[in-house]
Design a protein around this motif. Structure first.
Motif, mmCIF file in Angstrom:
data_model
loop_
_atom_site.group_PDB
_atom_site.id
_atom_site.type_symbol
_atom_site.label_atom_id
_atom_site.label_comp_id
_atom_site.label_asym_id
_atom_site.label_seq_id
_atom_site.Cartn_x
_atom_site.Cartn_y
_atom_site.Cartn_z
ATOM 1 N N LYS A 277 0.831 -1.205 0.000
ATOM 2 C CA LYS A 277 0.000 0.000 0.000
ATOM 3 C C LYS A 277 0.867 1.258 0.000
ATOM 4 N N GLN A 278 1.900 1.241 0.815
ATOM 5 C CA GLN A 278 2.794 2.395 0.855
ATOM 6 C C GLN A 278 3.482 2.602 -0.489
ATOM 7 N N GLU A 279 3.876 1.504 -1.128
ATOM 8 C CA GLU A 279 4.505 1.628 -2.440
ATOM 9 C C GLU A 279 3.532 2.176 -3.473
ATOM 10 N N GLU A 280 2.286 1.736 -3.426
ATOM 11 C CA GLU A 280 1.288 2.254 -4.365
ATOM 12 C C GLU A 280 1.066 3.748 -4.156
ATOM 13 N N ASP A 281 1.006 4.162 -2.895
ATOM 14 C CA ASP A 281 0.848 5.597 -2.624
ATOM 15 C C ASP A 281 2.039 6.386 -3.158
ATOM 16 N N LEU A 282 3.234 5.852 -2.943
ATOM 17 C CA LEU A 282 4.424 6.553 -3.434
ATOM 18 C C LEU A 282 4.462 6.592 -4.953
ATOM 19 N N LYS A 283 4.029 5.510 -5.585
ATOM 20 C CA LYS A 283 4.003 5.501 -7.056
ATOM 21 C C LYS A 283 2.995 6.520 -7.591
ATOM 22 N N SER A 284 1.874 6.645 -6.914
ATOM 23 C CA SER A 284 0.888 7.653 -7.336
ATOM 24 C C SER A 284 1.469 9.054 -7.197
ATOM 25 N N LEU A 286 4.570 9.748 -7.272
ATOM 26 C CA LEU A 286 5.639 9.870 -8.252
ATOM 27 C C LEU A 286 5.083 10.218 -9.639
ATOM 28 N N LEU A 287 3.972 9.580 -10.041
ATOM 29 C CA LEU A 287 3.373 9.903 -11.343
ATOM 30 C C LEU A 287 2.918 11.354 -11.391
ATOM 31 N N LEU A 288 2.301 11.807 -10.298
ATOM 32 C CA LEU A 288 1.862 13.199 -10.249
ATOM 33 C C LEU A 288 3.053 14.149 -10.304
ATOM 34 N N ALA A 289 4.116 13.818 -9.572
ATOM 35 C CA ALA A 289 5.301 14.680 -9.573
ATOM 36 C C ALA A 289 5.962 14.719 -10.949
ATOM 37 N N GLU A 290 6.013 13.599 -11.641
ATOM 38 C CA GLU A 290 6.593 13.580 -12.982
ATOM 39 C C GLU A 290 5.764 14.414 -13.951
ATOM 40 N N SER A 291 4.429 14.321 -13.810
ATOM 41 C CA SER A 291 3.561 15.152 -14.659
ATOM 42 C C SER A 291 3.770 16.633 -14.369
ATOM 43 N N ASN A 292 3.830 16.979 -13.090
ATOM 44 C CA ASN A 292 4.069 18.377 -12.724
ATOM 45 C C ASN A 292 5.449 18.846 -13.186
ATOM 46 N N LEU A 293 6.416 17.943 -13.187
ATOM 47 C CA LEU A 293 7.751 18.305 -13.638
ATOM 48 C C LEU A 293 7.753 18.673 -15.113
ATOM 49 N N GLU A 294 7.061 17.890 -15.924
ATOM 50 C CA GLU A 294 7.002 18.213 -17.357
ATOM 51 C C GLU A 294 6.317 19.556 -17.587
ATOM 52 N N TYR A 295 5.254 19.792 -16.839
ATOM 53 C CA TYR A 295 4.544 21.069 -17.009
ATOM 54 C C TYR A 295 5.422 22.238 -16.547
ATOM 55 N N SER A 296 6.121 22.055 -15.411
ATOM 56 C CA SER A 296 6.969 23.136 -14.908
ATOM 57 C C SER A 296 8.132 23.424 -15.850
ATOM 58 N N LYS A 297 8.629 22.403 -16.533
ATOM 59 C CA LYS A 297 9.689 22.632 -17.515
ATOM 60 C C LYS A 297 9.189 23.493 -18.667
ATOM 61 N N SER A 298 7.999 23.164 -19.162
ATOM 62 C CA SER A 298 7.440 23.959 -20.264
ATOM 63 C C SER A 298 7.161 25.391 -19.822
ATOM 64 N N GLU A 299 6.642 25.567 -18.604
ATOM 65 C CA GLU A 299 6.366 26.909 -18.095
ATOM 66 C C GLU A 299 7.656 27.704 -17.933
ATOM 67 N N TRP A 300 8.672 27.060 -17.413
ATOM 68 C CA TRP A 300 9.948 27.755 -17.247
ATOM 69 C C TRP A 300 10.540 28.140 -18.595
ATOM 70 N N SER A 301 10.449 27.244 -19.566
ATOM 71 C CA SER A 301 10.971 27.558 -20.895
ATOM 72 C C SER A 301 10.216 28.735 -21.510
ATOM 73 N N ARG A 302 8.907 28.763 -21.338
ATOM 74 C CA ARG A 302 8.112 29.855 -21.901
ATOM 75 C C ARG A 302 8.482 31.201 -21.286
ATOM 76 N N VAL A 335 10.714 14.107 -7.419
ATOM 77 C CA VAL A 335 10.796 12.846 -8.176
ATOM 78 C C VAL A 335 11.964 12.006 -7.685
ATOM 79 N N SER A 336 13.120 12.659 -7.476
ATOM 80 C CA SER A 336 14.306 11.924 -7.025
ATOM 81 C C SER A 336 14.084 11.312 -5.642
ATOM 82 N N LEU A 337 13.540 12.093 -4.718
ATOM 83 C CA LEU A 337 13.337 11.586 -3.368
ATOM 84 C C LEU A 337 12.257 10.512 -3.321
ATOM 85 N N LEU A 338 11.226 10.628 -4.157
ATOM 86 C CA LEU A 338 10.198 9.591 -4.190
ATOM 87 C C LEU A 338 10.773 8.271 -4.701
ATOM 88 N N ASN A 339 11.630 8.333 -5.699
ATOM 89 C CA ASN A 339 12.293 7.112 -6.175
ATOM 90 C C ASN A 339 13.177 6.508 -5.078
#
Length: 774
Positions: A277-284, A286-302, A335-339
């Motif tokens: 259960k703890q691993e599933e929560d962390l994976k969830s 992690l997916l959210l953090a990776e999605s936010n990371l991609e969005y933050s990269k695009s925002e920073w580039s803009r 993302v790094s700390l969640l991994n």
């Protein structure tokens, strides 16, 4: 007319306020203390007012409302008359507010005290029940429950020091409150005394009365604050007692449950489900953090592109870029700390499985030792990670301070700039929370690893002799498999090195035995080789056997000979610099054994050294002198210096004895006797025949030499024969009346007149000598 009306109104309000203040605590000056009436009729902080009377808090609140209305009326009057309201009223309102807060705090502390008493009573009842009947939980007890109880116990034990410090601080707070009360009482007494002394001065009477009243309120505040501090002390002491009883309760529960608890497979499955259960929560996350990371990269580039294309310096856009970049770094760190936390959960899964095997005694000795070593490495790694996380949190807090200063220096017209700075502050706060969460994960893994180590050590304490032997064998194998280096993908381990050294040592002993046997057979067998030849073959055979055994040992331990291609260059360099003398002597020894310019048993002379060759070694040769002293001579000396081998071809050696006779002696007779002395000696050879030479007319003698040939194997033999010849010559000369000369000198006096000579006797000669000396 309106001014008089305002003055009368103000006097009425002041009179009502004084009447209310008169209801404040009555001061007892009998012993210099200030004792409120409500406190005098109570027993310290635990006193309660009768329910028919208004509570102390309501009384102070009513006085505060009256004082505030009086202050407001005074402000209105001062505004109409363009004057300032009296400072005494402002001070009075402030003191009454402080008094109201102190009284409220005292009531809260009393409520907390009652709650602590109730909890302590319940806890004592639970402790007595557990001691009598055991824990109330349903049996059979779960191992996970025992594990949680131990965690709770360890946590509370770590808080013991903090609770003790808080209790000590509360006691010190009472002391400081008493000191403050004494200071306020002194101020009140001085104000009261001043008022009484200047009571005749009507212009100062009202002012001094107001000062005394304010000092009286200060005393009331200090008195209530002392009651608060005493109540806090009592509460903290009760909390300390509650803490100790809670620890005793947990210890009793752990003791009872540990007697009959069993780590079942169901417990392990439940724990694995929890980890899943703890691993599933962390994976969830992690997916959210990776999605936010991609969005933050695009925002920073803009935003970065907008800043690059801007023609003018835009502070707002620069701060926005910083905020977007910080947000991107936040998601990267997340993302790094969640991994990392996910990998830590997987390691925790394995630790739980190992704990299950250790507790159920299903692990063997080697596994226990290996798991203990892995756990200690894990603990060291977790400690390093925790230190890194704490340093990062400190750095982030410093960045927060920097942003606060930057926000304060930003002008009021730069609202958007301040907005983006605030955005950065929020991101930094979230980043600190992320690192804190990682520290919590580290602590959880650390406690789990410590439990495994403790359980393994507890199991080790019950080891049998066989288990200890298995443990020793395991450590031996671990040390043997330590890899020192690799050559062509062939590992060179410590075990191989040790075994190879033992084989080489064994080969050295065997090579020595075989070479000695060969040398003995060559001297005593059918071959009948002389001693020097047999020694040379023995030495050469020893080195051949040693090299063969060394190669066999290297092959047996699977050490590739190609590794010596690398070591060859290093050895050559070492030989060229530091080992050239050793190699020079070694090669010289091989040449001596091959060419045999000297052999064992030869009588040699090197400079002034005479001796026999005893042993020709790889580096040096042992020469034994006539005094039975062994001298070690480097082999290179025999090739670099002139060496006289007195017995190289055979053992015949010509020597001589020199004799000097007095002038006037018969020379022919002397020569005949000297030859006779040599010929008659049993060890002097007759062929070649001895002969005598008349060598010189000396200062004091006629010098002769008798030469003869002897067979000798040592310098002692030659010296012994020469000594015998000298004995015989002396005897023959004595019989023939020939005097062996000795050093002498003739003195001739050349005087112009005769030298008087007088013979004296007895004391006369003594007196004459003394007179001559004088």
């Amino acid at each position: 007319m309106q001014g008089w009306i305002r003055l009368i109104l103000f006097w009425a309000i002041a009179t009502s306020s004084n009447a209310l203040l008169a209801q404040l605590p009555i001061l007892n000056h009998a012993n210099g203390d200030v004792t409120p009436t409500s406190q005098a009729n109570s027993t310290g902080a635990e006193a309660n007012l009768p329910t028919s009377m208004p509570t102390k808090r309501e009384e102070v609140a009513e006085k505060l409302r009256v004082a505030q209305r009086t202050l407001e009326t005074a402000k209105e009057a001062s505004e109409q008359g363009n004057t300032k309201p009296p400072e005494r009223l402002k001070r009075e309102v402030e003191l009454l507010k402080q008094l109201e807060g102190t009284v409220a705090q005292l009531e809260v502390n009393k409520t907390e005290f009652n709650d602590l008493q109730t909890r302590l009573s319940d806890l004592v009842s639970q402790l007595e029940a557990v001691r009598a009947n055991g824990p109330p939980e349903e049996r059979p007890y779960s191992f996970l429950m025992l594990d949680h109880l131990r965690d709770d116990l360890a946590f509370r034990q770590t808080r013991t020091e903090a609770v003790d410090v808080a209790t000590t601080s509360a006691v010190e707070g009472v002391t400081r409150a008493k000191e403050a009360l004494e200071a306020k009482q002194q101020s009140y007494r001085r104000a009261k005394e001043t008022e009484q002394t200047n009571s005749a001065q009507e212009d100062k009477k009202a002012e001094l009365a107001n000062a005394t009243k304010l000092a009286e309120i200060d005393v009331r505040i200090a008195t209530e604050m002392l009651a608060v501090r005493k109540q806090e002390r009592d509460n903290q002491q009760l909390a300390n007692e509650l803490h100790k009883r809670h620890i005793e309760l947990l210890e009793e529960k752990v003791k009872w449950i540990a007697r009959s608890v069993v780590f079942s497979e169901q417990d392990l499955r439940d724990q694995m489900i929890e980890i899943d259960k703890q691993e599933e929560d962390l994976k969830s996350e992690l997916l959210l953090a990776e999605s936010n990371l991609e969005y933050s990269k695009s925002e920073w580039s803009r935003v970065r592109q907008q800043l690059d294309t801007s023609m003018e310096k835009n502070a707002e856009l620069a701060e926005q870029v910083e905020a977007k970049q910080l947000r991107r770094n936040f998601y990267q760190t997340q993302v790094s700390l969640l991994n990392t936390r996910l990998s830590r959960r997987r390691a925790n899964r394995e630790i739980w499985q190992r704990r299950y095997q250790v507790i159920r005694e299903e692990a063997d000795t080697e596994e226990l030792i290996k798991w203990s070593a892995d756990a200690h490495k894990q603990l060291d790694q977790l400690e390093r990670e925790k230190r890194v996380e704490q340093m990062r949190i400190d750095e982030l807090r410093q960045d927060l301070v920097r942003l606060d200063k930057e926000s304060q220096t930003t002008g009021d017209d730069a609202g958007q700039v301040r907005h983006w700075i605030q955005e950065q502050r929020e991101t930094l706060s979230q980043l600190i929370q992320t690192h804190d969460a990682n520290i919590v994960s580290i602590e959880a893994s650390r406690r789990l690893s410590e439990k495994l180590v403790a359980e393994i050590e507890g199991d080790v304490m019950s080891w049998s002799f066989g288990d200890w032997v298995d443990g020793l064998w395991y450590y031996t194998n671990e040390a043997r498999n330590i890899e020192l280096m690799t050559v062509d993908d062939h590992p060179l381990t410590l075990g191989k090195v040790i075994f190879g050294v033992l084989l080489v040592f064994f080969g050295f002993v065997v090579a020595r035995m075989l070479s000695r046997t060969l040398g003995h057979r060559l001297q005593s067998g059918r071959v009948r080789m002389n001693e020097s030849g047999a020694a040379a073959i023995q030495s050469l055979s020893f080195y051949v056997f040693l090299v063969c055994f060394t190669l066999i040992a290297l092959r047996f331990v699977n050490v590739p000979l190609t590794m010596f291609t690398f070591l060859g260059g290093a050895i050559a360099i070492g030989v060229g610099f530091g080992s050239q003398n050793v190699l020079n002597n070694f090669i010289s020894g091989l040449i001596l054994l091959a060419e045999r310019p000297i052999k064992v048993g030869d009588l040699i002379q090197i400079d002034q050294l005479f001796g026999n060759i005893e042993h020709i070694g790889a580096r040096s040769t042992i020469v034994r002198t006539g005094n039975n002293l062994d001298i070690i001579v480097p082999n290179s000396t025999f090739l670099e210096n002139n060496v006289v081998n007195l017995t190289r071809g055979d053992d015949k050696l010509r020597t001589h004895v020199s004799v000097g006779i007095a002038y006037g002696s018969a020379t022919r007779e002397a020569a005949k006797l000297m030859k006779q002395a040599a010929v008659e000696h049993g060890r002097i050879l007759n062929s070649p025949e001895p002969f005598v030479w008349f060598t010189d007319f000396g200062d004091n003698s006629l010098n002769f030499e008798v030469h003869f040939w002897v067979k000798v194997r040592s310098i002692a033999d030659r010296t012994r024969i020469e000594s015998d010849v000298r004995y015989r010559i002396d005897q023959f000369f004595r019989d023939a009346g020939i005097t062996i000369a000795f050093p002498q000198r003739d003195i001739h006096f050349n005087a112009s007149r005769p030298i008087p000579i007088q013979l004296l006797q007895g004391d006369q000669s003594f007196d004459a000598r003394n007179a001559g000396a004088a």
